[in-house]
Design an enzyme around this catalytic site. Structure first.
Site, short mmCIF file in Angstrom:
data_model
loop_
_atom_site.label_atom_id
_atom_site.label_comp_id
_atom_site.label_asym_id
_atom_site.label_seq_id
_atom_site.Cartn_x
_atom_site.Cartn_y
_atom_site.Cartn_z
N HIS A 128 -35.98 6.30 -7.89
CA HIS A 128 -34.40 6.49 -8.16
C HIS A 128 -33.89 5.33 -7.81
O HIS A 128 -33.25 4.49 -8.36
CB HIS A 128 -33.83 7.92 -8.10
CG HIS A 128 -32.42 7.61 -8.51
ND1 HIS A 128 -32.50 7.76 -9.85
CD2 HIS A 128 -31.45 7.20 -7.99
CE1 HIS A 128 -31.01 7.36 -10.18
NE2 HIS A 128 -30.54 7.05 -8.92
N TYR A 168 -31.22 1.31 -9.13
CA TYR A 168 -30.02 0.60 -8.73
C TYR A 168 -30.03 -0.80 -7.94
O TYR A 168 -29.24 -1.61 -8.18
CB TYR A 168 -29.32 1.40 -7.39
CG TYR A 168 -28.77 2.90 -8.07
CD1 TYR A 168 -27.91 2.73 -9.38
CD2 TYR A 168 -29.11 3.98 -7.91
CE1 TYR A 168 -27.60 3.75 -9.90
CE2 TYR A 168 -28.69 5.10 -8.24
CZ TYR A 168 -27.80 5.06 -9.49
OH TYR A 168 -27.52 5.97 -10.28
N HIS A 214 -32.84 7.04 -22.86
CA HIS A 214 -31.93 6.76 -22.06
C HIS A 214 -32.24 5.49 -20.95
O HIS A 214 -31.18 4.57 -20.88
CB HIS A 214 -31.88 8.04 -21.09
CG HIS A 214 -31.37 7.56 -19.60
ND1 HIS A 214 -29.90 7.22 -19.14
CD2 HIS A 214 -32.06 7.19 -18.16
CE1 HIS A 214 -29.85 6.92 -18.12
NE2 HIS A 214 -30.87 7.04 -17.45
N PHE A 215 -33.25 5.24 -20.59
CA PHE A 215 -33.37 3.99 -19.71
C PHE A 215 -33.61 2.57 -20.61
O PHE A 215 -33.32 1.78 -19.73
CB PHE A 215 -34.26 4.52 -18.65
CG PHE A 215 -35.81 4.50 -19.04
CD1 PHE A 215 -36.47 3.44 -19.69
CD2 PHE A 215 -36.47 5.54 -18.88
CE1 PHE A 215 -37.91 3.60 -19.94
CE2 PHE A 215 -38.00 5.67 -19.06
CZ PHE A 215 -38.49 4.70 -19.75
N HIS A 216 -33.68 2.72 -21.75
CA HIS A 216 -33.68 1.45 -22.41
C HIS A 216 -32.09 1.25 -22.92
O HIS A 216 -31.91 -0.04 -23.30
CB HIS A 216 -34.46 1.74 -24.02
CG HIS A 216 -35.88 1.39 -23.67
ND1 HIS A 216 -36.78 2.43 -23.41
CD2 HIS A 216 -36.67 0.43 -24.01
CE1 HIS A 216 -37.93 2.05 -23.34
NE2 HIS A 216 -38.18 0.71 -23.67
N ARG A 253 -42.65 11.71 -24.66
CA ARG A 253 -42.70 10.24 -24.29
C ARG A 253 -44.28 10.07 -23.92
O ARG A 253 -44.95 10.99 -23.71
CB ARG A 253 -42.01 9.92 -23.06
CG ARG A 253 -42.11 10.77 -21.78
CD ARG A 253 -41.35 10.46 -20.47
NE ARG A 253 -41.27 9.07 -20.13
CZ ARG A 253 -40.95 8.73 -18.94
NH1 ARG A 253 -40.43 9.68 -18.20
NH2 ARG A 253 -40.75 7.56 -18.52
N ARG A 254 -44.51 8.85 -23.85
CA ARG A 254 -45.97 8.37 -23.24
C ARG A 254 -47.10 9.34 -24.11
O ARG A 254 -48.19 9.75 -23.41
CB ARG A 254 -45.90 9.00 -21.93
CG ARG A 254 -45.01 8.15 -20.98
CD ARG A 254 -45.05 8.38 -19.42
NE ARG A 254 -44.58 7.61 -18.56
CZ ARG A 254 -44.63 7.64 -16.97
NH1 ARG A 254 -45.18 8.54 -16.67
NH2 ARG A 254 -44.21 6.49 -16.48
#
Ligand SMILES: [Cu+2]
Length: 580
Positions: free
Chosen positions: A219, A223, A380-382, A443-444
């Site tokens: 996580h 950041y 989300h993370f794209h 996913r995956r």
């Protein structure tokens, strides 16, 4: 500021090397959508398997590219703002470790010896070269902090008593110290669990513990990618929007960075909400901290928007009284001077808006059951790491290369359009992935040969349209990348027209409060480490004592037979021998 010699070579290397690899990373991103939609109906394409390509896409894009660009940007920031030379030996050692480590891991991945995805969850086991290579990359990336940045920072503080260190230096310093702290759990996992099993030194280890240690790193690492982008949004963006631009509040920016120091660490269990063996209430505590770590990003949204508003309104008096109309004066597409860079930041910010909302959904403990391990998560993370982070890194790479090599930006028109194509493609991609995810699209998974194959008993027709939409999106994103790459390599191969420099457009602060509490890092980091340790003691106790009954041998991706010999199997053999 002029820059010549080997430090310049190293910084350029730290930009160009990962970008050459990134070409493979992006290519495998496109392959992903083609496989998943069933355009490629196979286990492999051109000799690279689906999961091998997914491993390459993940590792290159979010481990190699981000880490090396962050080190390059950090080096440039310390050099430019502190006006103190970097030590060539330190820089070369760091760079070569990163390159050698990356090449080792790349060899294992390209030869199919590490099809374990970028999270390398145990009990899947890769070739030792994958873990050792990754470790060398990480070690190389922390060397500048200890031997260049911190010594230069301390020397600068001595020479400038009572002065605030420049915000960009502050941000990059905070970010890299966080990096060192978050590396501790993953280094423990890799050195004491994964490397020994992959070398055959121990027959088995604890999968829950390894995942818990991984996410204690996994996580905060998001950041680590994000904060350099925030540094750019705070210091560079307001200045290039209009010449008169200012950062609205210096203290708000520093406070946001320090909130990341506090709250980035005690949150990793939000990646393990569905992990059995960890007590629910500890997951809930991590859920609250995760909602807490959204706060500095919300503060950033206010500060950056206020800076944009101030910068625009100081140049255009006619919009001074408008609430919304000033947004139209932002140079979203401009070829003038450094304004082309604005398009990277604005496209990134607009994607991040979506990424923030979907992130808060992920973090909300019970909602996570709806979306966990579905395509909602890559959606989300794209828009976060694949959106704001990547766009600002691509923008700053092009910027730094042109300054460092003393060259004008070539094909500027393509460079300005690139982030908007990327933005549009990612928005469509995110929409399709999120909505399909809510319908259970995993996913995956190589869905083209299974769930999206009409001839398969697993066929799920309700996912087909969304998967096809991601193919369309994928081509727009890749087109954006190609536009950027033409400008990037066009610039590199163009003739030198100026001397080599390092410089960043820098906005001064409109409100520049003293706030000494925000400039002493030690107490913040002390509390941060304490929170980190306290928040993980119960979870570590669970996954080592209460929640796990057996260790597991290691497996590869090809066979259900363990590749390491489990203790229990030996005992079975002994028992059967005794019985005879
Ligand atoms: Cu997270």
């Amino acid at each position: 500021m002029r820059v010549e010699g080997s430090v310049k070579t190293v910084i350029l290397g730290e930009i160009i090397f990962p970008i050459v690899l990134l070409i493979f990373g992006i290519y495998h991103g496109l392959m992903q959508v083609l496989y998943r939609a069933g355009v490629i109906k196979d286990m492999s394409f051109l000799g690279i398997e689906y999961y091998q390509g997914l491993t390459l896409h993940g590792v290159i894009n979010v481990i190699v590219f981000t880490t090396m660009i962050i080190v390059a940007f950090g080096n440039a920031v310390f050099l430019y703002y502190l006006k103190k030379p970097l030590r060539p030996v330190v820089q070369w050692v760091s760079f070569l470790l990163m390159v050698v480590g990356t090449l080792m891991a790349a060899w294992a991945m390209f030869t199919g010896k590490a099809n374990v995805l970028y999270t390398f969850y145990y009990p899947l086991i890769a070739h030792p070269a994958f873990y050792i290579g990754a470790a060398l990359l990480l070690v190389g990336s922390v060397i500048p902090l200890f031997f260049d940045w911190i010594p230069n920072y301390i020397a600068w503080r001595k020479e400038h008593p009572g002065e605030k260190v420049p915000l960009a230096v502050f941000g990059m310093l905070v970010n890299h110290i966080m990096w060192v702290i978050m590396l501790v759990p993953v280094v423990i996992e890799v050195v004491f669990q994964l490397i020994p099993v992959s070398l055959g030194l121990i027959p088995e280890t604890n999968p829950s513990l390894s995942r818990t240690l991984f996410w204690a790193f996994g996580h905060p690492v998001v950041y680590f990618w994000l904060l350099p982008a925030y540094v750019m949004l705070y210091t560079i963006l307001p200045k290039i929007v209009t010449g008169e631009g200012k950062l609205y509040s210096d203290s708000a920016a520093r406070f946001a960075f320090l909130l990341f120091v506090l709250f980035s660490f005690p949150v990793g269990l939000h990646h393990q909400y569905t992990e059995p063996g960890i007590t629910n209430s500890y997951k809930l505590i991590h859920a609250f901290f995760t909602l807490g770590v959204a706060v500095p990003s919300i503060i950033t949204a206010f500060t950056v928007a206020a800076s944009l508003e101030y910068s625009i309104k100081s140049k255009y008096p006619e919009v001074r009284n408008s609430l919304f109309y000033w947004w139209t004066k932002i140079p979203y597409i401009s070829l003038e001077g450094d304004k082309w860079l604005v398009s990277y930041f604005m496209a990134g910010l607009l994607l991040f808006l979506v990424g923030g909302i979907t992130g808060i959904v992920n973090a909300s403990y019970n909602l996570n059951l709806v979306v966990h391990n579905t395509s909602f998560v890559p959606g989300h993370f794209h828009t976060t790491v694949g959106g704001l982070v990547t766009l600002s890194f691509l923008g700053i790479s092009l910027y730094m290369v042109s300054k460092l090599m003393g060259k004008d930006i070539k094909f500027k028109g393509l460079a300005v359009i690139a982030p908007w194509l990327w933005w549009q493609g990612m928005l469509i991609f995110e929409y399709a992935m999120s909505v399909a995810g809510i319908h259970g699209f995993p996913r995956r998974t190589n869905t083209g040969i299974s769930y999206l194959n009409p001839d398969s008993p697993l066929y799920r027709p309700e996912w087909v349209g969304y998967a096809e939409l991601t193919v369309f999106a994928g081509f727009i994103i890749v087109l954006g990348f190609i536009f950027w790459a033409i400008s990037f390599f066009g610039t590199i191969f163009s003739p030198k027209v100026r001397e080599s420099t390092i410089e960043f457009p820098t906005a001064s602060a409109l409100h520049d409060e003293k706030a000494p509490a925000l400039n002493r890092l030690t107490p913040w980091f002390a509390v941060s480490v304490l929170l980190f340790v306290l928040s993980y003691i119960p979870a570590i106790y669970d996954v080592t004592k209460r929640g796990v009954f057996f260790d597991s041998p290691g497996y590869n991706d090809k066979s259900p037979v363990p590749i390491t010999k489990p203790q229990s199997a030996k005992e079975d053999q002994r028992n059967t021998a005794e019985a005879k």
